[in-house]
Scaffold this motif. Structure first.
Motif, short mmCIF file in Angstrom:
data_model
loop_
_atom_site.label_atom_id
_atom_site.label_comp_id
_atom_site.label_asym_id
_atom_site.label_seq_id
_atom_site.Cartn_x
_atom_site.Cartn_y
_atom_site.Cartn_z
N GLU A 132 18.16 3.27 55.13
CA GLU A 132 17.56 3.19 56.47
C GLU A 132 17.24 4.59 56.99
N ARG A 133 16.22 4.68 57.79
CA ARG A 133 15.90 5.94 58.46
C ARG A 133 16.67 5.97 59.78
N LEU A 134 17.38 7.06 59.98
CA LEU A 134 18.20 7.21 61.19
C LEU A 134 17.83 8.50 61.91
N GLU A 135 18.07 8.49 63.20
CA GLU A 135 17.95 9.71 64.01
C GLU A 135 19.30 9.96 64.65
N LEU A 136 19.62 11.21 64.80
CA LEU A 136 20.84 11.61 65.49
C LEU A 136 20.40 12.38 66.73
N ILE A 137 20.62 11.79 67.91
CA ILE A 137 20.20 12.40 69.16
C ILE A 137 21.42 12.53 70.07
#
Length: 52
Positions: free
Chosen positions: A25-30
């Motif tokens: 999966e593509r994830l973002e960490l914000i």
């Protein structure tokens, strides 16, 4: 880590944590929080960052 389901979505993560993940999966960490990107979000980001 290779399985996204092992992550605690309530926990705050660092960029160092992010670098150890190997997910399909593509994830973002914000700001320490994990967000799952769907395909449309990913494509939109690619277009925006490429200047098209």
């Amino acid at each position: 880590m290779t399985d996204f389901t092992h992550l605690d979505l309530n926990k705050s993560y660092t960029y160092a944590d992010y670098l150890t993940w190997r997910f399909q999966e593509r994830l973002e960490l914000i700001k320490g929080k994990i967000f799952i990107m769907n395909r449309n979000q990913f494509l939109l980001k690619c277009v925006i960052t490429s200047g098209l």
